[in-house]
Design an enzyme around this catalytic site. Structure first.
Site, PDB file in Angstrom:
ATOM      1  N   VAL A 101       0.831  -1.205   0.000  1.00 36.61           N
ATOM      2  CA  VAL A 101       0.000   0.000   0.000  1.00 36.61           C
ATOM      3  C   VAL A 101       0.871   1.262   0.000  1.00 36.61           C
ATOM      4  CG1 VAL A 101      -1.879  -1.201   1.224  1.00 36.61           C
ATOM      5  CG2 VAL A 101      -0.172   0.062   2.559  1.00 36.61           C
ATOM      6  N   ASP A 102       2.192   1.086  -0.129  1.00 32.83           N
ATOM      7  CA  ASP A 102       3.106   2.213   0.078  1.00 32.83           C
ATOM      8  C   ASP A 102       3.295   3.123  -1.133  1.00 32.83           C
ATOM      9  OD1 ASP A 102       4.971   0.764  -1.571  1.00 32.83           O
ATOM     10  OD2 ASP A 102       5.690  -0.313   0.198  1.00 32.83           O
ATOM     11  N   HIS A 117      -4.457  -4.339  -2.096  1.00 32.55           N
ATOM     12  CA  HIS A 117      -4.865  -4.021  -0.724  1.00 32.55           C
ATOM     13  C   HIS A 117      -5.029  -2.517  -0.473  1.00 32.55           C
ATOM     14  CE1 HIS A 117      -3.182  -8.218   0.553  1.00 32.55           C
ATOM     15  NE2 HIS A 117      -4.382  -8.285   0.000  1.00 32.55           N
ATOM     16  N   CYS A 145     -14.606  14.091   6.373  1.00 32.29           N
ATOM     17  CA  CYS A 145     -14.821  14.306   4.937  1.00 32.29           C
ATOM     18  C   CYS A 145     -15.202  15.758   4.676  1.00 32.29           C
ATOM     19  CB  CYS A 145     -15.938  13.370   4.489  1.00 32.29           C
ATOM     20  SG  CYS A 145     -16.477  13.586   2.800  1.00 32.29           S
ATOM     21  N   CYS A 148     -19.091  15.642   3.145  1.00 27.97           N
ATOM     22  CA  CYS A 148     -20.302  15.327   3.922  1.00 27.97           C
ATOM     23  C   CYS A 148     -20.057  15.321   5.434  1.00 27.97           C
ATOM     24  CB  CYS A 148     -20.871  13.986   3.484  1.00 27.97           C
ATOM     25  SG  CYS A 148     -19.993  12.581   4.172  1.00 27.97           S
ATOM     26  N   SER A 187       5.043 -13.498   1.820  1.00 27.56           N
ATOM     27  CA  SER A 187       4.959 -14.762   2.547  1.00 27.56           C
ATOM     28  C   SER A 187       3.904 -15.672   1.906  1.00 27.56           C
ATOM     29  CB  SER A 187       4.598 -14.499   4.014  1.00 27.56           C
ATOM     30  OG  SER A 187       3.374 -13.790   4.085  1.00 27.56           O
ATOM     31  N   ASN A 211      12.788 -14.356  -2.604  1.00 23.90           N
ATOM     32  CA  ASN A 211      12.440 -14.108  -1.200  1.00 23.90           C
ATOM     33  C   ASN A 211      13.688 -14.328  -0.361  1.00 23.90           C
ATOM     34  OD1 ASN A 211      11.270 -14.459   1.564  1.00 23.90           O
ATOM     35  ND2 ASN A 211       9.337 -14.367   0.451  1.00 23.90           N
ATOM     36  N   ALA A 229      15.565  -8.733  -2.347  1.00 26.28           N
ATOM     37  CA  ALA A 229      14.940  -8.285  -3.592  1.00 26.28           C
ATOM     38  C   ALA A 229      15.848  -7.300  -4.326  1.00 26.28           C
ATOM     39  CB  ALA A 229      13.592  -7.639  -3.283  1.00 26.28           C
TER      40      ALA A 229
HETATM   41  C1  BJW Z   1      12.140 -10.248   1.700  1.00 21.15           C
HETATM   42  C2  BJW Z   1      12.945  -9.234   2.138  1.00 21.15           C
HETATM   43  C3  BJW Z   1      13.841  -8.722   1.221  1.00 21.15           C
HETATM   44  C4  BJW Z   1      11.708  -9.731   3.773  1.00 21.15           C
HETATM   45  N1  BJW Z   1      13.875  -9.219  -0.003  1.00 21.15           N
HETATM   46  N2  BJW Z   1      12.200 -10.743   0.487  1.00 21.15           N
HETATM   47  C5  BJW Z   1      -9.052 -18.397   2.659  1.00 21.15           C
HETATM   48  C6  BJW Z   1      -8.400 -19.196   3.590  1.00 21.15           C
HETATM   49  C7  BJW Z   1      -8.046 -18.683   4.822  1.00 21.15           C
HETATM   50  C8  BJW Z   1      -8.325 -17.378   5.189  1.00 21.15           C
HETATM   51  C9  BJW Z   1      -8.958 -16.572   4.269  1.00 21.15           C
HETATM   52  C10 BJW Z   1      -9.326 -17.094   3.027  1.00 21.15           C
HETATM   53  N3  BJW Z   1      -9.922 -16.095   2.346  1.00 21.15           N
HETATM   54  C11 BJW Z   1      -9.942 -14.989   3.099  1.00 21.15           C
HETATM   55  C12 BJW Z   1      -9.377 -15.259   4.296  1.00 21.15           C
HETATM   56  C13 BJW Z   1      -9.196 -14.295   5.421  1.00 21.15           C
HETATM   57  C14 BJW Z   1      -8.041 -13.352   5.212  1.00 21.15           C
HETATM   58  C15 BJW Z   1      -6.736 -14.136   5.155  1.00 21.15           C
HETATM   59  O1  BJW Z   1      -6.129 -14.312   4.131  1.00 21.15           O
HETATM   60  N4  BJW Z   1      -6.253 -14.575   6.282  1.00 21.15           N
HETATM   61  C16 BJW Z   1      -4.984 -15.315   6.306  1.00 21.15           C
HETATM   62  C17 BJW Z   1      -4.002 -14.549   7.162  1.00 21.15           C
HETATM   63  C18 BJW Z   1      -5.218 -16.715   6.720  1.00 21.15           C
HETATM   64  N5  BJW Z   1      -8.185 -12.546   4.025  1.00 21.15           N
HETATM   65  C19 BJW Z   1      -8.968 -11.491   3.987  1.00 21.15           C
HETATM   66  O2  BJW Z   1      -9.628 -11.169   4.941  1.00 21.15           O
HETATM   67  C20 BJW Z   1      -9.023 -10.700   2.683  1.00 21.15           C
HETATM   68  N6  BJW Z   1     -10.375 -10.464   2.331  1.00 21.15           N
HETATM   69  C21 BJW Z   1     -11.132 -11.400   1.751  1.00 21.15           C
HETATM   70  O3  BJW Z   1     -10.684 -12.456   1.350  1.00 21.15           O
HETATM   71  O4  BJW Z   1     -12.466 -11.051   1.622  1.00 21.15           O
HETATM   72  C22 BJW Z   1     -13.411 -12.086   1.369  1.00 21.15           C
HETATM   73  C23 BJW Z   1     -13.511 -12.970   2.609  1.00 21.15           C
HETATM   74  C24 BJW Z   1     -13.543 -12.406   3.863  1.00 21.15           C
HETATM   75  C25 BJW Z   1     -13.594 -13.221   5.004  1.00 21.15           C
HETATM   76  C26 BJW Z   1     -13.590 -14.597   4.869  1.00 21.15           C
HETATM   77  C27 BJW Z   1     -13.521 -15.156   3.605  1.00 21.15           C
HETATM   78  C28 BJW Z   1     -13.486 -14.335   2.468  1.00 21.15           C
HETATM   79  C29 BJW Z   1      -8.408  -9.326   2.896  1.00 21.15           C
HETATM   80  C30 BJW Z   1      -6.964  -9.380   3.152  1.00 21.15           C
HETATM   81  C31 BJW Z   1      -6.420  -7.976   3.419  1.00 21.15           C
HETATM   82  C32 BJW Z   1      -4.983  -8.018   3.847  1.00 21.15           C
HETATM   83  N7  BJW Z   1      -4.582  -6.755   4.323  1.00 21.15           N
HETATM   84  C33 BJW Z   1      -3.247  -6.606   4.901  1.00 21.15           C
HETATM   85  C34 BJW Z   1      -3.206  -5.485   5.934  1.00 21.15           C
HETATM   86  C35 BJW Z   1      -3.547  -4.159   5.499  1.00 21.15           C
HETATM   87  C36 BJW Z   1      -3.060  -3.258   6.559  1.00 21.15           C
HETATM   88  C37 BJW Z   1      -2.076  -2.270   6.000  1.00 21.15           C
HETATM   89  O5  BJW Z   1      -1.219  -2.553   5.167  1.00 21.15           O
HETATM   90  O6  BJW Z   1      -2.183  -1.187   6.474  1.00 21.15           O
HETATM   91  O7  BJW Z   1      -2.323  -6.422   3.827  1.00 21.15           O
HETATM   92  S1  BJW Z   1      -2.637  -7.991   5.765  1.00 21.15           S
HETATM   93  C38 BJW Z   1      -0.984  -7.722   5.349  1.00 21.15           C
HETATM   94  O8  BJW Z   1      -0.557  -8.946   4.724  1.00 21.15           O
HETATM   95  C39 BJW Z   1      -0.974  -6.621   4.272  1.00 21.15           C
HETATM   96  C40 BJW Z   1      -0.125  -7.279   3.200  1.00 21.15           C
HETATM   97  O9  BJW Z   1      -0.393  -6.730   1.930  1.00 21.15           O
HETATM   98  C41 BJW Z   1      -0.473  -8.737   3.312  1.00 21.15           C
HETATM   99  C42 BJW Z   1       0.536  -9.670   2.717  1.00 21.15           C
HETATM  100  O10 BJW Z   1       1.728  -9.636   3.411  1.00 21.15           O
HETATM  101  P1  BJW Z   1       3.107  -9.805   2.663  1.00 21.15           P
HETATM  102  O11 BJW Z   1       3.281  -8.722   1.674  1.00 21.15           O
HETATM  103  O12 BJW Z   1       3.219 -11.184   2.153  1.00 21.15           O
HETATM  104  O13 BJW Z   1       4.133  -9.518   3.859  1.00 21.15           O
HETATM  105  P2  BJW Z   1       4.734 -10.515   4.947  1.00 21.15           P
HETATM  106  O14 BJW Z   1       5.289  -9.685   6.031  1.00 21.15           O
HETATM  107  O15 BJW Z   1       3.780 -11.570   5.307  1.00 21.15           O
HETATM  108  O16 BJW Z   1       5.924 -11.253   4.172  1.00 21.15           O
HETATM  109  C43 BJW Z   1       7.085 -10.568   3.760  1.00 21.15           C
HETATM  110  C44 BJW Z   1       7.922 -11.550   2.981  1.00 21.15           C
HETATM  111  O17 BJW Z   1       9.045 -10.853   2.464  1.00 21.15           O
HETATM  112  C45 BJW Z   1       8.474 -12.692   3.834  1.00 21.15           C
HETATM  113  O18 BJW Z   1       8.283 -13.908   3.138  1.00 21.15           O
HETATM  114  C46 BJW Z   1       9.975 -12.375   3.961  1.00 21.15           C
HETATM  115  O19 BJW Z   1      10.788 -13.557   3.990  1.00 21.15           O
HETATM  116  C47 BJW Z   1      10.222 -11.597   2.703  1.00 21.15           C
HETATM  117  N8  BJW Z   1      11.286 -10.601   2.804  1.00 21.15           N
HETATM  118  N9  BJW Z   1      12.601  -8.978   3.510  1.00 21.15           N
HETATM  119  C48 BJW Z   1      13.025 -10.266  -0.310  1.00 21.15           C
HETATM  120  N10 BJW Z   1      14.686  -7.732   1.593  1.00 21.15           N
HETATM  121 ZN    ZN Z   2     -18.195  11.978   2.839  1.00 17.33          ZN
END
Ligand code: BJW
Ligand code: ZN
Length: 237
Positions: A101-102, A117, A145, A148, A187, A211, A229
């Site tokens: 989101v950055d 996201h 807002c 409104c 991840s 990764n 990366a």
């Molecule tokens: C390096 C490095 C370097 C480090 N070089 N590499 C099906 C099954 C199970 C659960 C669910 C499912 N469907 C939906 C869900 C629920 C949920 C979910 O997925 N939960 C899981 C945790 C199990 N999903 C949702 O709720 C989503 N909505 C949805 O599906 O709606 C319909 C629905 C709802 C409810 C039930 C069923 C369906 C919405 C997900 C929104 C995610 N939002 C976030 C937070 C926003 C807050 C913010 O940013 O302000 O987004 S969560 C957070 O994780 C953020 C990220 O975009 C996202 C992914 O994380 P990412 O990018 O992978 O980061 P990390 O930290 O996890 O990993 C970093 C990696 O980099 C690591 O591997 C390191 O090794 C590596 N690394 N340095 C290269 N230098």
């Molecule tokens: Zn408004």
């Protein structure tokens, strides 16, 4: 499978789709979510990144987002972001799907970006739903807002919320139609983004993962490279 081979696949591919996560921005100094240095070690996701948390305590959520906006505002795209811009310039068909989101991909100059996201530099009115750009740092802890008077929230997808349908559809189209998919710094634990790699594979794409550490997706990739990366992505060109 070697890096050399991956490079030649990328060089000759007509269609490339990239998926990035927090790891690509870690090299710009932005904290990731999971892992030893991750944001979720100090903050509980359910206290901050859910609609219920915002309903309970919007000030606390805005405090966290202000802190993150402050960090992100001082950061610049790194060599990996820049390498993806060059890759886009060379490929016929190129799409960049990001969970971040950055806004660093946009700042670097990438063009075809799908932000799954949301965008930390946008706010959304909880009443009239209008989305506006907002770069104020810090924002007041209860911003309202201009149209409104409703309470503003970050234009970010929290747990339990649906992703923008059009963005998600386009992302799936992009992975289903690519020859090469490169997955960088995620991840792969968060859905539905976690379903993009299987969709690419099911359609015959050659998948490369970059990764710092192995992930549960690594065994399914044609090539999984462990490294930073910013060091590895430029080598793929
Ligand atoms: C390096 C490095 C370097 C480090 N070089 N590499 C099906 C099954 C199970 C659960 C669910 C499912 N469907 C939906 C869900 C629920 C949920 C979910 O997925 N939960 C899981 C945790 C199990 N999903 C949702 O709720 C989503 N909505 C949805 O599906 O709606 C319909 C629905 C709802 C409810 C039930 C069923 C369906 C919405 C997900 C929104 C995610 N939002 C976030 C937070 C926003 C807050 C913010 O940013 O302000 O987004 S969560 C957070 O994780 C953020 C990220 O975009 C996202 C992914 O994380 P990412 O990018 O992978 O980061 P990390 O930290 O996890 O990993 C970093 C990696 O980099 C690591 O591997 C390191 O090794 C590596 N690394 N340095 C290269 N230098
Ligand atoms: Zn408004």
């Amino acid at each position: 499978m070697s890096l050399l081979e991956a490079r030649s696949r990328i060089a000759s591919a007509q269609a490339i789709t990239i998926l990035t996560g927090a790891g690509i921005s870690a090299d710009s100094g932005i904290p990731t979510f999971r892992g030893t240095e991750g944001l979720w070690r100090n903050y509980r996701a359910e206290d901050l990144a859910t609609p219920e948390a915002f309903e309970r305590n919007p000030q606390r959520v805005w405090e966290w987002y202000n802190w993150r906006r402050e960090i992100i505002a001082t950061k610049q795209p790194n060599e990996a972001h820049h390498a993806l811009v060059r890759m886009e310039e060379r490929a016929k068909n190129f799409h960049l799907v990001t969970q971040n989101v950055d806004g660093l991909h946009r700042l670097a100059g990438s063009r075809s970006i799908y932000e799954l996201h949301g965008d930390i530099w946008k706010v959304r009115c909880t009443s009239c739903l209008q989305v506006t750009d907002n770069h104020e740092v810090p924002l007041s802890l209860l911003p309202h807002c201009h149209t409104c008077g409703g309470l503003l929230r970050p234009h970010i997808v929290w747990f339990g919320e649906s992703l923008d349908e059009q963005t998600l559809n386009k992302s799936f189209q992009a992975v289903k139609s690519c020859e090469v998919m490169v997955i960088i710094g995620t991840s792969g634990l968060v859905y539905p983004a976690a379903m993009l790699m299987p969709a690419a594979k099911a359609n015959g794409a050659f998948v490369v993962e970059v990764n710092l550490d192995p992930t549960h997706s690594s065994p399914s990739a044609a090539l999984s490279i462990n490294g930073r990366a910013r060091d590895i992505v430029p080598l793929l060109l």
